[in-house]
Design an enzyme around this catalytic site. Sequence first.
Site, PDB file in Angstrom:
ATOM      1  N   GLY A   1      -3.456  14.869  24.684  1.00 17.90           N
ATOM      2  CA  GLY A   1      -2.840  13.653  24.539  1.00 17.90           C
ATOM      3  C   GLY A   1      -3.554  12.425  25.176  1.00 17.90           C
TER       4      GLY A   1
ATOM      5  CB  ILE B   1     -11.434   1.986  32.573  1.00 19.77           C
ATOM      6  CG1 ILE B   1     -10.577   1.821  33.990  1.00 19.77           C
ATOM      7  CG2 ILE B   1     -10.470   1.974  31.478  1.00 19.77           C
ATOM      8  CD1 ILE B   1     -10.352   3.041  34.437  1.00 19.77           C
TER       9      ILE B   1
ATOM     10  CD  GLN C   1      -5.005  10.249  31.211  1.00 19.33           C
ATOM     11  OE1 GLN C   1      -5.879   9.791  30.836  1.00 19.33           O
ATOM     12  NE2 GLN C   1      -4.941  11.563  31.518  1.00 19.33           N
TER      13      GLN C   1
ATOM     14  CE  LYS D   1     -13.746   7.974  41.766  1.00 15.06           C
ATOM     15  NZ  LYS D   1     -13.938   7.854  43.082  1.00 15.06           N
TER      16      LYS D   1
ATOM     17  N   GLY E   1      -5.606  11.582  34.761  1.00 15.30           N
ATOM     18  CA  GLY E   1      -4.490  12.293  34.483  1.00 15.30           C
ATOM     19  C   GLY E   1      -3.341  12.397  35.623  1.00 15.30           C
ATOM     20  CD  GLU E   2      -3.927  16.608  36.838  1.00 16.86           C
ATOM     21  OE1 GLU E   2      -2.849  17.011  37.223  1.00 16.86           O
ATOM     22  OE2 GLU E   2      -4.638  17.009  35.905  1.00 16.86           O
TER      23      GLU E   2
END
Lengths: 326, 711
Positions: B465, B602, B611, B674, B677-678
């Site tokens: 996703g 980015i 995200q 880097k 997501g988390e």
Amino acid sequence: MKQFQYTKATSPQGVLEAISKPGTKIIAGGTNLVDHMKHGLIAPDKLVDINHLPLKGITPTKSGLHIGTLALNSVVSENALVLQKQPLLSMALKAGASPQLRNMATVGGNIMQRTRCTYFYDTIMPCNKREPGTGCGAMEGYNRMHAIFGASGQCIAVHPSDMCVALAALDAQVIITGKKGEKRMPFTDFHRLPDDHPELDNHLAKDEMILGVEIPDNNFAKNSYYLKVRDRQSYAFALVSVAVGLDLSGGTIRSARLAMGGVAHKPWRLFEAEKFLAGKTATEDNFKQAAQLAMQGAKAYEYNAFKLKLAPAAITEALKHASGIV
Amino acid sequence: MENIKKRKASATEGLDRVDGRLKVTGKAKYSAEYNTKGLVYGVLAGSTITSGTIKTIDAKAAENAPGVLAVYTYLNSPKIPGYQDPPTQPKGPFRIFDDNKIYFNGQPVALVVADTFERAQYAATLIKVAYDKASFQTDLKSNISAGVSPRNGKDYVKGQEDAYKTAPVKIEQEYILPTDVHNPMELHTIIANWDGDDKLTVWDKTQGVLGTQRSIAQAFKLDPKNVHVISPFVGGAFGAALRTWQHEIAAVMAAKALKKPVKLVLSRAEMFTAVGYRPYTWQKMGLGATPDGKLVGITHEASGQTSMYEDFTEGTVNISQLMYACPNVNTRYRLVSLNVNTPTPMRGPGEATGAIALECGMDELAYALNMDPIDLRVVNHADTDPQTGKPYSSKFLKDAYQLGADAIGWKNRNRKPASVTENGWLVGYGMGTGMFGAYRGAATVLARLLADGTLDLETAVTDIGPGTGTAMTNIASEVMGVAADKISVKIGDSALPPSPTQGGSSVTSTVGSAVNDACVQLKEKLKELSGTAEGGNLSYAQILQAHNLPQLEVTVTSKSSPEAAKYAMYSWSVHFMKVLVHPTTGVVKVDKAVSVADCGTIVSPKTARSQIIGGTIMGTGMGLMEEAVIDHRYGRLVNNDFANYHVPIQADIPQLEALFVNKPDPYINPMGAKGMGEIATIGVAAALANAVFNATGKRVRDLPITPDKLI
């Protein structure tokens, strides 16, 4: 689910004949019935589809507004006559379910929907409503969503509808047809308290069907409000909801209509509070007193004690909104 | 701060999601949609007890039901070859249909296969199982004392243990996070199709086609090359598809026994018991500081639940070892085995839970110190890694605080709780910090330039996703100078060059680097061919045509350099929340949310923004509404559906702002990027709880913060 037969009804008479046979169920929007079939709560042999019957109309009558049993929740909530004469009903409908469900759900189906008590839905759990005599899973279980009024030792489930709370407040009548012909029942008498027969949600006989509802004309349109307190902003059942209609003249309440959802096995009309408010001025203090009166006889369980505080707060808040104090 | 270039990803910046159109038009084909010829359908039946043994199974009615091909239980299921070896560990993954033991409610006890899904579903209801019930425990809160240190797990002590107790200003509080469930929109699905006895194809919902290939090969003792796993689109996963679950093994088993392709799609209720969840966790946080806010000691304890058959550990307390400069830090982490299924990593695993205790604790400490919560964090900013003393590869957390504070209007925050109202609603501001390790693994990418100047990229990775294909396209386009619409990406297939499982916020770093390196090599080859340093004025297509080459292809494996090991590598986030709380009904509305990520360059602004927004929404669910509830008398879930397990819906979410520091990390990878997501989720729930306190003066330490807790 179990295989079943499907037929399309061509007339109310045909429906009555079909449902006189055991194992036959009426299907309209199907938003609740199909869930029951999928969960194995019921396994009808036959479904009678009534969607094609001419019972969708929303029409003014001599002294009120008639809404056909098949009028869709979404259609009713946006109908010009409803918005003009009974905005409370529109507000309650829009607070219910999701747009997708409201596009399928009918007025009659909404009235006939069953509790969302999770013990009722899980066939592994005890539930006197689903299977009389098995006990109540919620009584000493996870009863956060459950009743604080009118429960019995058999069942503490609540009626899930928002629309019905508004209809109860608005003195609606349910129009019913059966073998003996048509009859009318006050909306507040339609649903039952659980007593010793929690398996029965309402007083509609097995061989009767709902044709529609009628709401008498009133002076509440300008001062109506439906407040629904829930865990998220949409698509969640009420922790507590309040329907208010006020007939205000200057700052004085000529008459008031109040009903609550999420607190009882049926839409819970607040007659004592209404009586108290009639003739009073619209002040926060009077609203708080009315709310306290409404709470008489309330009883909570392990996880729903918060409703004893939330309900009067919601009543006061809804009255403030309806009267324009907020 | 003046020189920070504020980079706000707007809807017009960066590439559109390359597969966005396919997804919104229904043309993206998900695993359940590969309707192979002769497909039959599997449905599981689950245990109705929570602990004990199966006494008898009566499957006759199910077997005789229309369309039913087989009913598998522990009594008749073909043995899974890989299960026959003696276990190497005392505990391990649940083995489906292996014996008659019941470890948790909902545990699969039978698999029905029929010619239609509906018939299989109906037949599954006809199976009668009799049990010998045993006693069970499903409630972590009443079993905290039964917690044990996980295997090889030592308590962490830096400096003095429990030093916070000696500090002039201290707080000590307990926090509860209930079980949260991933609940991606796409249900877990597998279609298994054997070709003979030793070869099969599976279409699977998985975060890693190679991981699934390995697991199935092990279970059925096959050459991994003979297990072809395809997963081109995944409708969200959040960790729930990191491992191969038992329904997948069952489907492969049944397909082999029946010699027919078998499809098995979990129900929403099964999503609560078959594919893991974020574990119910109790935490205790002790923080002590000098009167000027310098941390003296951090003590973080946590007890998380796991199953009876398998230990699941996560880094719940690690964030307290890593976030702030503090001379004395100690953490204790315990596992409590309960009659539940095994948890699994869920977005920001461990850290997202730990950040609730740490970042709410810091807010409570700031109040105890009468200090601004941001100032407290800046005073204790770690300039080097507190665990190892290593320098950071890059860290611009202070810039992130500033960007977020400006965007949310932090200056409007009144430190005194319950002191500001807007239209009758109490107003509160809160913030929380998140961090997560920045990783780079090994990946192989094939880059192929065709004679028409178009570029193909191929690698096995799945996109759950975040927009992996879009990020790959962005990187390749930038390196090669090829327009994005001339680049096509092929992913989600075990037959493609190897790349890792999508997880741990590492895929853009890992796979993106391989894309970068492959494109660099391809460019060099083109330069050689053209004979000039810059390829002269010839286009790539012209170079290929000049050499009569139909295509030019490189396959490049890329991994981290030893140089990188000298640095501590992390991504940071700061989440800001402005909430409105109704003073009498306790309803909480998020009025504004700003999330700032410091995660290097980015590479794909539009999908990066998505995200961050998605992660913030997930954190909002964690903070305000998500909770899987078990009735501990039965050990059975009572809200395992979307009507009763609440995830945020549109009306709960205001306009969210996603901001990026967007400064490259010079060491991690060629892009300087880097993971994010988390960190998109870590710290969000704490920011909400802190904002609610600021609004109301009520500190809710057992999440979620529902209206009943605020009246």
